[in-house]
Design a protein around this motif. Structure first.
Motif, PDB file in Angstrom:
ATOM      1  N   ALA A  82       0.832  -1.214   0.000  1.00 59.32           N
ATOM      2  CA  ALA A  82       0.000   0.000   0.000  1.00 59.32           C
ATOM      3  C   ALA A  82       0.860   1.256   0.000  1.00 59.32           C
ATOM      4  CB  ALA A  82      -0.948  -0.012   1.203  1.00 59.32           C
ATOM      5  N   VAL A  83       1.861   1.286   0.849  1.00 59.85           N
ATOM      6  CA  VAL A  83       2.750   2.446   0.906  1.00 59.85           C
ATOM      7  C   VAL A  83       3.473   2.628  -0.427  1.00 59.85           C
ATOM      8  CG1 VAL A  83       4.874   3.320   1.979  1.00 59.85           C
ATOM      9  CG2 VAL A  83       3.008   2.482   3.399  1.00 59.85           C
ATOM     10  N   ALA A  84       3.881   1.542  -1.035  1.00 56.65           N
ATOM     11  CA  ALA A  84       4.593   1.628  -2.314  1.00 56.65           C
ATOM     12  C   ALA A  84       3.703   2.213  -3.406  1.00 56.65           C
ATOM     13  CB  ALA A  84       5.103   0.253  -2.727  1.00 56.65           C
ATOM     14  N   MET A  85       2.451   1.765  -3.464  1.00 58.14           N
ATOM     15  CA  MET A  85       1.542   2.299  -4.487  1.00 58.14           C
ATOM     16  C   MET A  85       1.238   3.776  -4.224  1.00 58.14           C
ATOM     17  SD  MET A  85       1.090   0.011  -6.787  1.00 58.14           S
ATOM     18  CE  MET A  85       2.809  -0.373  -6.494  1.00 58.14           C
ATOM     19  N   LEU A  86       1.046   4.131  -2.973  1.00 51.88           N
ATOM     20  CA  LEU A  86       0.786   5.535  -2.647  1.00 51.88           C
ATOM     21  C   LEU A  86       2.009   6.399  -2.936  1.00 51.88           C
ATOM     22  CD1 LEU A  86      -1.271   5.071   0.643  1.00 51.88           C
ATOM     23  CD2 LEU A  86      -2.145   5.647  -1.642  1.00 51.88           C
ATOM     24  N   ALA A  87       3.186   5.921  -2.570  1.00 55.81           N
ATOM     25  CA  ALA A  87       4.419   6.669  -2.852  1.00 55.81           C
ATOM     26  C   ALA A  87       4.630   6.817  -4.353  1.00 55.81           C
ATOM     27  CB  ALA A  87       5.615   5.967  -2.213  1.00 55.81           C
ATOM     28  N   GLY A  88       4.327   5.769  -5.100  1.00 53.31           N
ATOM     29  CA  GLY A  88       4.451   5.842  -6.556  1.00 53.31           C
ATOM     30  C   GLY A  88       3.543   6.904  -7.145  1.00 53.31           C
ATOM     31  N   ASN A  89       2.350   7.036  -6.591  1.00 58.23           N
ATOM     32  CA  ASN A  89       1.433   8.074  -7.063  1.00 58.23           C
ATOM     33  C   ASN A  89       1.889   9.469  -6.641  1.00 58.23           C
ATOM     34  OD1 ASN A  89      -1.149   7.105  -8.511  1.00 58.23           O
ATOM     35  ND2 ASN A  89      -0.717   5.530  -6.997  1.00 58.23           N
ATOM     36  N   VAL A  90       2.384   9.605  -5.429  1.00 62.50           N
ATOM     37  CA  VAL A  90       2.896  10.902  -4.968  1.00 62.50           C
ATOM     38  C   VAL A  90       4.067  11.343  -5.843  1.00 62.50           C
ATOM     39  CG1 VAL A  90       4.102  12.063  -3.071  1.00 62.50           C
ATOM     40  CG2 VAL A  90       2.075  10.676  -2.588  1.00 62.50           C
ATOM     41  N   ALA A  91       4.918  10.383  -6.194  1.00 63.16           N
ATOM     42  CA  ALA A  91       6.080  10.688  -7.036  1.00 63.16           C
ATOM     43  C   ALA A  91       5.712  10.830  -8.508  1.00 63.16           C
ATOM     44  CB  ALA A  91       7.136   9.599  -6.877  1.00 63.16           C
ATOM     45  N   LYS A  92       4.456  10.569  -8.824  1.00 62.11           N
ATOM     46  CA  LYS A  92       3.962  10.645 -10.195  1.00 62.11           C
ATOM     47  C   LYS A  92       4.718   9.698 -11.134  1.00 62.11           C
ATOM     48  CE  LYS A  92       2.086  15.366  -9.895  1.00 62.11           C
ATOM     49  NZ  LYS A  92       1.283  15.092  -8.792  1.00 62.11           N
ATOM     50  N   LEU A  93       4.959   8.472 -10.645  1.00 62.65           N
ATOM     51  CA  LEU A  93       5.525   7.455 -11.533  1.00 62.65           C
ATOM     52  C   LEU A  93       4.537   7.225 -12.666  1.00 62.65           C
ATOM     53  CD1 LEU A  93       6.966   4.796  -9.032  1.00 62.65           C
ATOM     54  CD2 LEU A  93       8.189   6.623 -10.237  1.00 62.65           C
ATOM     55  N   PRO A  94       4.992   6.794 -13.817  1.00 61.17           N
ATOM     56  CA  PRO A  94       4.075   6.589 -14.944  1.00 61.17           C
ATOM     57  C   PRO A  94       2.946   5.612 -14.582  1.00 61.17           C
ATOM     58  CG  PRO A  94       6.354   6.471 -15.692  1.00 61.17           C
ATOM     59  CD  PRO A  94       6.391   6.524 -14.193  1.00 61.17           C
ATOM     60  N   THR A  95       1.739   5.986 -14.969  1.00 63.31           N
ATOM     61  CA  THR A  95       0.559   5.169 -14.673  1.00 63.31           C
ATOM     62  C   THR A  95       0.718   3.747 -15.179  1.00 63.31           C
ATOM     63  OG1 THR A  95      -0.862   7.103 -14.667  1.00 63.31           O
ATOM     64  CG2 THR A  95      -1.923   4.979 -15.079  1.00 63.31           C
ATOM     65  N   LYS A  96       1.222   3.607 -16.394  1.00 65.56           N
ATOM     66  CA  LYS A  96       1.394   2.258 -16.958  1.00 65.56           C
ATOM     67  C   LYS A  96       2.316   1.430 -16.073  1.00 65.56           C
ATOM     68  CE  LYS A  96       2.613  -0.295 -21.094  1.00 65.56           C
ATOM     69  NZ  LYS A  96       3.077  -0.261 -22.466  1.00 65.56           N
TER      70      LYS A  96
END
Length: 154
Positions: A82-96
């Motif tokens: 969960a933290v990884a997915m949230l951090a990925g979104n905060v960092a604006k990692l590519p959606t794909k």
């Protein structure tokens, strides 16, 4: 004409991962109630497995223990994912990329769960361990990628 952005399912995948973790719990509960013959209690439900040792067949008890272990392992891994997915979104990692990581995680966790509950040999138990390591590496990779992006922000 520009390509539309893919829908981001990474936050939704947290709920899906939790749901995958409930599958072995559901199996455990149904199997336990079908075999407990009134010996299980909802007052201290976490004691049921140990209380049933020697009171149900060894085969049933082993199946219950595997299901409980698979469920607990899934719940233990949810915070990291969960933290990884949230951090990925905060960092604006590519959606794909987030979608691929989340789908891969859920797929590997399903394989892990199946090998955990179905293992009948020492060799398969090591396959299960490899699947566990793979599943844990996915959120760790996402966190490292997010950390790299976020460390570059002023």
């Amino acid at each position: 004409m520009s390509t539309p952005n893919p829908t981001n399912y990474s936050v939704h995948s947290i709920v899906a991962a939790y749901g995958v973790g409930l599958i072995p719990h559901g199996y455990y509960f149904v199997k336990m109630m079908a075999n407990a013959n009134g010996m299980a209690s909802n007052i201290l439900p976490r004691e049921n497995l140990s209380n049933l040792k020697g009171k149900v067949t060894d085969k049933v008890w082993t199946q219950l223990a595997k299901a409980r272990g698979a469920h607990l392992n899934a719940m233990e891994n949810i915070p990291l994912f969960a933290v990884a997915m949230l951090a990925g979104n905060v960092a604006k990692l590519p959606t794909k990329e987030l979608n691929v990581l989340s789908l891969e995680y859920i797929g590997v966790r399903l394989l892990y769960m199946a090998t955990y509950m179905g293992a009948r040999s020492e060799a398969i138990s090591y396959v299960r361990t490899g699947l566990w390591a793979w599943s844990v590496s996915i959120p760790i990779l996402a966190l490292l990628k997010a950390g790299n992006v976020l460390s570059q922000v002023d």
